[in-house]
Motif scaffolding. Structure first.
Motif, PDB file in Angstrom:
ATOM      1  N   TYR A 196       0.826  -1.210   0.000  1.00 16.69           N
ATOM      2  CA  TYR A 196       0.000   0.000   0.000  1.00 16.69           C
ATOM      3  C   TYR A 196       0.863   1.264   0.000  1.00 16.69           C
ATOM      4  N   MET A 197       1.905   1.262   0.843  1.00 19.20           N
ATOM      5  CA  MET A 197       2.714   2.476   0.979  1.00 19.20           C
ATOM      6  C   MET A 197       3.563   2.736  -0.264  1.00 19.20           C
ATOM      7  N   ILE A 198       4.075   1.679  -0.898  1.00 15.26           N
ATOM      8  CA  ILE A 198       4.833   1.871  -2.140  1.00 15.26           C
ATOM      9  C   ILE A 198       3.912   2.422  -3.220  1.00 15.26           C
ATOM     10  N   GLU A 199       2.689   1.914  -3.260  1.00 13.14           N
ATOM     11  CA  GLU A 199       1.704   2.423  -4.223  1.00 13.14           C
ATOM     12  C   GLU A 199       1.384   3.890  -3.936  1.00 13.14           C
ATOM     13  N   GLU A 200       1.287   4.245  -2.668  1.00 13.07           N
ATOM     14  CA  GLU A 200       1.020   5.641  -2.303  1.00 13.07           C
ATOM     15  C   GLU A 200       2.182   6.542  -2.706  1.00 13.07           C
ATOM     16  N   CYS A 201       3.400   6.030  -2.569  1.00 13.41           N
ATOM     17  CA  CYS A 201       4.578   6.786  -3.004  1.00 13.41           C
ATOM     18  C   CYS A 201       4.552   6.991  -4.515  1.00 13.41           C
ATOM     19  N   ALA A 202       4.112   5.973  -5.235  1.00 13.61           N
ATOM     20  CA  ALA A 202       4.004   6.100  -6.696  1.00 13.61           C
ATOM     21  C   ALA A 202       3.026   7.212  -7.074  1.00 13.61           C
TER      22      ALA A 202
END
Length: 436
Positions: free
Chosen positions: A210-216
């Motif tokens: 989730y957090m990597i996707e949010e960073c993207a």
């Protein structure tokens, strides 16, 4: 599963006879009589996600006289008993059993080794003293370090170089003692194999995805980053857990392994300052105090792994931005850690191979993917300034509240500055590429 978790003190705290029995054992006095028990939350939202922390203050008297009322403060740490789904998740990681075993057996034995080997540090502590470990209630009661003037640092600011140096010295002793204790116990500590990333469960993995996707999504909005980084991160995020789990592996026969803390960020590091008045109420005053000591707390994710696990986690969650982005400063901290580790391993008469500084740096390099999860996920959560309503569901869920929490993590100006600096660096290192 409820959408929010509210703090609740353990029900058994209402049983004064049970608490009195524990206190009598702790004080070695059968004449102790409890008068009253006050309790309140021990941590704020955003400071602890994996357990319920309660601070209790026990008022009691000893002997026949009821006039001389004394008090002691303790911390109670227990599981999410009111949330069976979360409790089951934590059981898959062996969190409670791990920490109870650490406090009851492993940490005291490590302290004994260190004190015997280093007479100058005979009274040095690594952790809070334990009052009681109850496996049936999945509960630990230990001393309230705030009563000894230990405080938590400011997670929104991070540690400066001096604080980081203190951490390196004590972490080196911790790792050295654990490695030697494992030798003495014929590999017993290698049973701790359920760190944050492990081969048994991926229950927390969605948090990182989730957090990597949010960073993207943030990268796409940020002109300095843009679609290039958005696309790379979106391709990477399904593989994040696999790559991080590989970094925790212990299958390189020539590497140095030890028992790692496993969750070494600044909210699990208590700090003590020299204070003329014996205490400080205003955290802003801390900046003017002389640093005296640090202690580690929270051993739920302790695991047998490379020391690189703790080093990467600490460097990428708990430092001031200026220090975190100072490559030379980080190299100096690694060298300080290594020199203290080598010295303590020799004092403890470690029989295995003591890694050279170069060998240690190679271990850090091989596990450098943990910088990706640390910076883009762990640090984003650790430094969030919107934690009033934060709990485990915000990390693992996909409700509107959880999505809002993650979005707020990337509205944080400090996190944005770090990501703008480190994303190109991580890319240049090949850490954002899909591995064959």
């Amino acid at each position: 599963m409820s959408d929010t978790i509210t703090w609740q003190a353990p029900q058994w705290l209402n049983d004064s006879e049970f608490v009195e029995k524990i206190l009598k054992n702790y004080l070695q006095d059968d004449k102790v009589k409890i008068e009253n028990i006050d309790f309140k939350p021990a941590t704020a939202n955003g400071e602890n996600y994996a357990s319920v922390m309660t601070r209790i203050k026990i008022y009691f008297h000893q002997g026949e006289s009821e006039e001389n009322i004394q008090n002691l403060s303790f911390i109670i740490k227990c599981c999410y008993g009111s949330d069976p789904i979360l409790e089951n998740l934590m059981k898959n990681y062996n969190l409670y059993k791990t920490e109870m075993t650490m406090y009851e057996h492993v940490l005291p034995e490590m302290s004994t080794l260190l004190q015997a080997a280093d007479k100058e540090a005979a009274n040095e502590q690594l952790f809070a003293k334990t009052l009681n470990v109850d496996y049936e209630k999945a509960t630990i009661i230990f001393e309230d370090l705030s009563a000894k003037n230990y405080v938590m640092g400011n997670r929104l600011h991070g540690f400066d170089k001096l604080h980081a140096q203190f951490v390196m010295r004590k972490l080196a002793k911790f790792h050295a003692a654990a490695a030697v204790l494992n030798e003495l116990r014929n590999g017993e500590l290698q049973q701790f194999d359920r760190g944050l990333f492990n081969q048994h469960t991926r229950g927390l993995g969605c948090m990182f995805e989730y957090m990597i996707e949010e960073c993207a999504k943030y990268a796409l909005r940020e002109p300095q980053l843009g679609k290039y980084y958005h696309d790379k991160l979106m391709k990477l995020h399904p593989h994040v857990v696999d790559y991080a789990t590989e970094a925790y592996a212990t299958n390189s026969p020539n590497h140095f392994y030890t028992l790692c803390h496993g969750d070494l960020w600044m909210m699990n590091i208590m700090v003590k300052y020299q204070m003329e008045d014996g205490g400080v109420d205003d955290k802003e005053e801390i900046a003017n105090k002389i640093l005296e000591d640090i202690l580690f707390v929270d051993f739920q994710f302790s695991c047998w792994a490379s020391p690189a696990i703790d080093l990467h986690y600490f460097f990428n969650t708990s430092l001031e931005p200026e220090l975190q982005m100072d490559e030379r400063g980080i190299a100096e901290l690694v060298q300080l850690y290594h020199s203290n580790l080598s010295e303590m391993l020799m004092k403890l008469k470690y029989k295995g191979h003591i890694p050279t500084l170069r060998e240690l740096r190679l271990q850090l390099e091989e596990r450098k993917f943990l910088a990706v999860t640390g910076i883009l996920s762990d640090q984003a959560i650790a430094t969030s300034d919107q934690c009033d309503d934060a709990d485990v569901h915000c990390l693992l869920g996909d409700s509107e509240r959880a999505r809002t929490f993650r979005q707020n993590c990337y509205k944080n100006k400090r996190q944005q500055k770090i990501v703008q600096h480190f994303l190109p660096y991580l890319d240049h290192c090949g850490l954002l590429d899909i591995q064959n």
